[in-house]
Design a protein around this motif. Structure first.
Motif, mmCIF file in Angstrom:
data_model
loop_
_atom_site.group_PDB
_atom_site.id
_atom_site.type_symbol
_atom_site.label_atom_id
_atom_site.label_comp_id
_atom_site.label_asym_id
_atom_site.label_seq_id
_atom_site.Cartn_x
_atom_site.Cartn_y
_atom_site.Cartn_z
ATOM 1 N N SER A 448 0.528 -1.282 0.308
ATOM 2 C CA SER A 448 -0.109 0.118 0.118
ATOM 3 C C SER A 448 0.969 1.539 0.006
ATOM 4 O O SER A 448 1.965 1.551 0.549
ATOM 5 N N VAL A 449 0.333 2.607 -0.333
ATOM 6 C CA VAL A 449 0.984 3.366 -0.055
ATOM 7 C C VAL A 449 0.865 4.143 1.207
ATOM 8 O O VAL A 449 1.816 4.125 1.642
ATOM 9 N N GLN A 450 0.232 3.500 1.737
ATOM 10 C CA GLN A 450 0.583 4.153 3.177
ATOM 11 C C GLN A 450 1.856 3.639 3.553
ATOM 12 O O GLN A 450 2.601 4.226 5.254
ATOM 13 N N HIS A 451 2.324 2.085 3.771
ATOM 14 C CA HIS A 451 3.017 1.698 4.194
ATOM 15 C C HIS A 451 4.611 2.003 3.182
ATOM 16 O O HIS A 451 5.099 1.582 4.146
ATOM 17 N N GLN A 452 3.946 2.243 2.266
ATOM 18 C CA GLN A 452 5.594 3.034 1.551
ATOM 19 C C GLN A 452 6.356 3.700 1.991
ATOM 20 O O GLN A 452 7.665 4.251 2.238
ATOM 21 N N PHE A 453 4.896 4.631 2.000
ATOM 22 C CA PHE A 453 5.972 6.331 2.834
ATOM 23 C C PHE A 453 5.642 6.548 4.434
ATOM 24 O O PHE A 453 6.238 7.893 4.503
ATOM 25 N N SER A 454 5.342 5.892 4.264
ATOM 26 C CA SER A 454 5.402 5.852 6.597
ATOM 27 C C SER A 454 6.380 6.160 6.853
ATOM 28 O O SER A 454 7.063 5.598 6.605
ATOM 29 N N GLY A 455 6.338 7.899 7.383
ATOM 30 C CA GLY A 455 7.567 7.931 7.807
ATOM 31 C C GLY A 455 9.107 8.461 7.417
ATOM 32 O O GLY A 455 9.717 9.195 7.810
ATOM 33 N N ILE A 456 8.367 8.849 6.148
ATOM 34 C CA ILE A 456 9.774 9.396 4.547
ATOM 35 C C ILE A 456 8.680 10.907 5.327
ATOM 36 O O ILE A 456 9.058 11.526 4.741
ATOM 37 N N PHE A 457 7.025 10.860 3.929
ATOM 38 C CA PHE A 457 6.710 11.956 4.316
ATOM 39 C C PHE A 457 5.503 12.461 4.959
ATOM 40 O O PHE A 457 5.317 12.013 5.968
ATOM 41 N N ARG A 458 5.310 13.264 5.643
ATOM 42 C CA ARG A 458 4.586 13.641 6.333
ATOM 43 C C ARG A 458 3.254 14.188 5.833
ATOM 44 O O ARG A 458 2.454 14.382 4.688
ATOM 45 N N GLN A 459 1.876 13.707 6.563
ATOM 46 C CA GLN A 459 1.013 13.589 6.099
ATOM 47 C C GLN A 459 0.228 15.120 6.524
ATOM 48 O O GLN A 459 -0.274 15.106 7.521
ATOM 49 N N ASP A 460 -1.694 15.328 5.963
ATOM 50 C CA ASP A 460 -2.062 16.560 6.139
ATOM 51 C C ASP A 460 -3.264 15.881 6.815
ATOM 52 O O ASP A 460 -4.578 16.841 7.553
ATOM 53 N N GLU A 461 -3.196 13.957 7.670
ATOM 54 C CA GLU A 461 -4.159 13.321 7.745
ATOM 55 C C GLU A 461 -5.294 13.491 7.393
ATOM 56 O O GLU A 461 -6.360 13.685 7.968
ATOM 57 N N GLY A 462 -5.367 13.984 5.817
ATOM 58 C CA GLY A 462 -6.886 13.819 4.827
ATOM 59 C C GLY A 462 -7.284 15.074 5.316
ATOM 60 O O GLY A 462 -8.334 15.277 4.846
ATOM 61 N N ALA A 463 -6.997 16.285 5.826
ATOM 62 C CA ALA A 463 -7.839 17.461 6.042
ATOM 63 C C ALA A 463 -7.901 18.254 4.839
ATOM 64 O O ALA A 463 -9.873 18.919 4.335
ATOM 65 N N LEU A 464 -7.257 18.404 3.319
ATOM 66 C CA LEU A 464 -8.038 19.360 2.153
ATOM 67 C C LEU A 464 -8.626 18.755 1.657
ATOM 68 O O LEU A 464 -9.743 19.034 1.278
ATOM 69 N N MET A 465 -8.627 16.859 1.246
ATOM 70 C CA MET A 465 -10.040 16.048 0.772
ATOM 71 C C MET A 465 -11.230 16.446 1.864
ATOM 72 O O MET A 465 -11.833 17.130 1.283
ATOM 73 N N ARG A 466 -11.004 16.358 3.093
ATOM 74 C CA ARG A 466 -11.945 16.640 4.158
ATOM 75 C C ARG A 466 -12.988 18.056 3.781
ATOM 76 O O ARG A 466 -13.857 18.403 3.768
ATOM 77 N N ASN A 467 -11.788 19.150 4.095
ATOM 78 C CA ASN A 467 -11.950 20.571 3.524
ATOM 79 C C ASN A 467 -12.819 20.654 2.386
ATOM 80 O O ASN A 467 -13.282 21.487 1.871
ATOM 81 N N PHE A 468 -12.747 19.902 0.546
ATOM 82 C CA PHE A 468 -12.895 19.821 -0.569
ATOM 83 C C PHE A 468 -14.324 19.634 -0.022
ATOM 84 O O PHE A 468 -15.089 20.158 -0.810
ATOM 85 N N ARG A 469 -14.408 18.573 0.296
ATOM 86 C CA ARG A 469 -16.004 18.225 0.218
ATOM 87 C C ARG A 469 -16.911 18.922 0.319
ATOM 88 O O ARG A 469 -18.207 18.600 0.589
ATOM 89 N N GLN A 470 -16.324 19.228 2.331
ATOM 90 C CA GLN A 470 -17.154 20.243 2.789
ATOM 91 C C GLN A 470 -17.865 21.687 2.096
ATOM 92 O O GLN A 470 -18.399 22.484 2.518
#
Length: 543
Positions: A448-470
């Motif tokens: 998975s993408v999550q496993h591949q990059f965990s600890g390498i890049f910082r995540q916004d924890e879904g903020a952009l997509m939640r904000n967009f949908r809202q």
């Protein structure tokens, strides 16, 4: 405005000031009488203007680079060159901005999208930052520091303003794209509202998923989102009349994972076939088991079967996304028959590992088309006209899509990890067997993408997509037509229908025959009703 589920199915390169060496581009064309080239060259920030012609000679495309800030929030951080391509039709014509989510079309892949074709408009293609030659950071050591939708939206805004000021001063503007291109277009609309930009008169994103991610079993955020997988398992292929070929095929598709998990003879055959066809993934799962990973079930047969199921579901995702379901229903094997019938078993093993490219070749063979010969007469390929597999315009589109599966499309998964979310299969049809859907997901988490990059890049924890949908639900002032395909798994990531219906400036249409493309002028791909929705929006906002 509303959500329309249309009738049919449901009735039944880089520089940084003072720190990095400047890229040396090929010499610009000289001694040309083309006034559009001269007009481009005269614009501050434009460089390396080159005109190229398609192999058919029907289209001249003007490629150039435009100087952009590496970081729009800090112009002193340096600049980079972003690639742009324009299909020019006239200074007073409308303009369609094709917002690429990946690298730009080269001349061999270039095609005019249907929105540009319908409008007779200039088409502007913009390469997404961090793809192709549009690199804010060195190609040999990219940190992806400024790889996000907001920076790209500012890139698009700067290009549109430059073109409006210097070239296209009177026409209306539309923005469009498909899949990640469509996400890029929709997020440009989002940031336009946030920044008070009035760049675009109409946004038409096709097949664009918006995935906020989810909460993993350990309580932590994961970018993996099962909206897509749930939609594939519960919706794709359904809604056809009882007893129809489509309804029979759909039931078989649901039964295949169940039979693999409950019949050892079938399971052993399928698992051995996966070993032969994908030894690398097989070895990865074996190593995971031997290392007593918490992602393993602790039972090697279950782990390998989970890989087999994931391979089947992943390739089914590809088939549903890119080839219309009624065209391949006859290729769906009967898993119950495969237990005792060697021929049917052979069909099943082939089907499990068949992606959309192999599927198209199989359809050609089924209809008497030589897959190694593109010279067959129309009487031979008539049954495949709706696929347009031998049509130059559409074959260029598919070549481009498939190229993105290589290295040029690689940065996408980084952005998916950071802020866009990633699709995860649901595996609902193994429920009630010796495997659970959760176990299948856990075993395959290593890919998975999550496993591949965990600890390498910082995540916004879904903020952009939640904000967009809202934003779509409660705040958007932009004119947007969201277009989706009923049998396309990515439709599971669409915005909320209730929210769309409450916004008079936004409409969503879900076409019953379409797949993951934007060919709305082709009646073999989209219904006349969908075309009308899009054309009505054009007439309302582009006239």
């Amino acid at each position: 405005m509303g959500v329309l589920l249309l009738a049919g199915i449901m009735l039944t390169g880089c520089t940084k000031d003072n720190t990095m060496d400047e890229i040396v581009w090929p010499a610009e064309q000289e001694k040309t009488t083309d006034d559009f080239i001269e007009a481009l060259k005269a614009i501050d920030g434009v460089r390396n203007v080159v005109a190229e012609t398609t192999s058919s000679g029907e289209e001249t495309v003007y490629y150039f680079y435009f100087r952009q800030p590496i970081n729009h929030a800090n112009p002193d951080a340096g600049t980079f060159d972003q690639q742009v391509a324009i299909s020019f039709k006239g200074y007073d014509k409308d303009v369609v901005l094709h917002t690429h989510g990946y690298t730009i079309y080269d001349i061999s892949n270039f095609y005019r999208d249907d929105l540009s074709t319908h409008l007779g408009a200039n088409q502007v293609n913009v390469e997404h930052r961090y793809f192709g030659n549009s690199l804010p950071e060195p190609a040999d050591n990219p940190g992806y520091t400024y790889f996000n939708a907001e920076q790209e939206a500012y890139d698009l805004h700067a290009i549109v303003q430059m073109l409006k000021k210097n070239l296209f001063k009177t026409g209306k503007w539309a923005s469009t794209g498909t899949s990640k291109d469509g996400i890029t277009s929709a997020l440009y609309a989002y940031y336009s509202d946030k920044n008070g930009w009035n760049d675009i008169d109409l946004f038409v994103p096709f097949c664009a998923p918006f995935l906020p991610g989810s909460t993993a079993a350990d309580g932590n955020f994961t970018c993996m989102d099962t909206r897509i997988g749930n939609y594939q398992d519960q919706v794709c292929g359904t809604g056809y009349a009882a007893g129809s070929l489509e309804a029979i095929a759909c039931q078989r598709l649901h039964d295949i994972p169940y039979y693999i998990c409950t019949n050892k003879t079938l399971r052993d055959a399928c698992n051995k076939y996966i070993l032969a066809s994908d030894a690398t993934s097989y070895r990865t799962i074996l190593d995971q088991y031997n290392q007593h990973s918490p992602m393993s079930t602790g039972d090697l047969e279950k782990d390998i079967t989970a890989l087999t199921i994931s391979t089947y579901v992943g390739n089914l995702f590809s088939k549903f996304s890119y080839v219309q379901f009624p065209l391949w229903v006859k290729l769906v094997p009967d898993p119950a028959k495969a237990i005792t019938d060697e021929k049917e078993l052979g069909k099943l093993l082939t089907f499990i590992t068949m992606d959309h490219e192999i599927l198209v070749d199989s359809l050609k063979v089924l209809n008497g088309v030589n897959v190694d010969d593109d010279t067959e007469g129309t009487e031979t390929r008539g049954a495949l006209d709706v696929l347009s597999v031998l049509n130059d315009r559409y074959s260029r589109f598919w070549k481009y899509i498939n190229d993105l599966r290589g290295d040029n499309g690689y940065p996408y998964v980084i952005q998916a990890f950071k802020e866009l979310g990633a699709a995860e299969n649901a595996f609902l049809h193994v429920d009630g067997t010796f495997l659970t859907p959760t176990q299948v997901r856990d075993v395959n988490e290593i890919f998975s993408v999550q496993h591949q990059f965990s600890g390498i890049f910082r995540q916004d924890e879904g903020a952009l997509m939640r904000n967009f949908r809202q934003w779509v639900a409660t705040e958007s002032t932009q004119n947007i037509v969201f277009v989706y395909a009923y049998n396309d798994p990515w439709t599971g990531g669409r915005p909320d229908e209730t929210a769309i219906s409450q916004n008079p400036k936004t409409v969503m249409v879900i076409d019953p025959i379409a797949v993951h493309n934007d060919f709305f002028l082709n009646s073999g791909y989209y219904t006349p009703q969908t075309k009308k929705v899009i054309v009505d929006a054009i007439n309302k906002y582009m006239k």
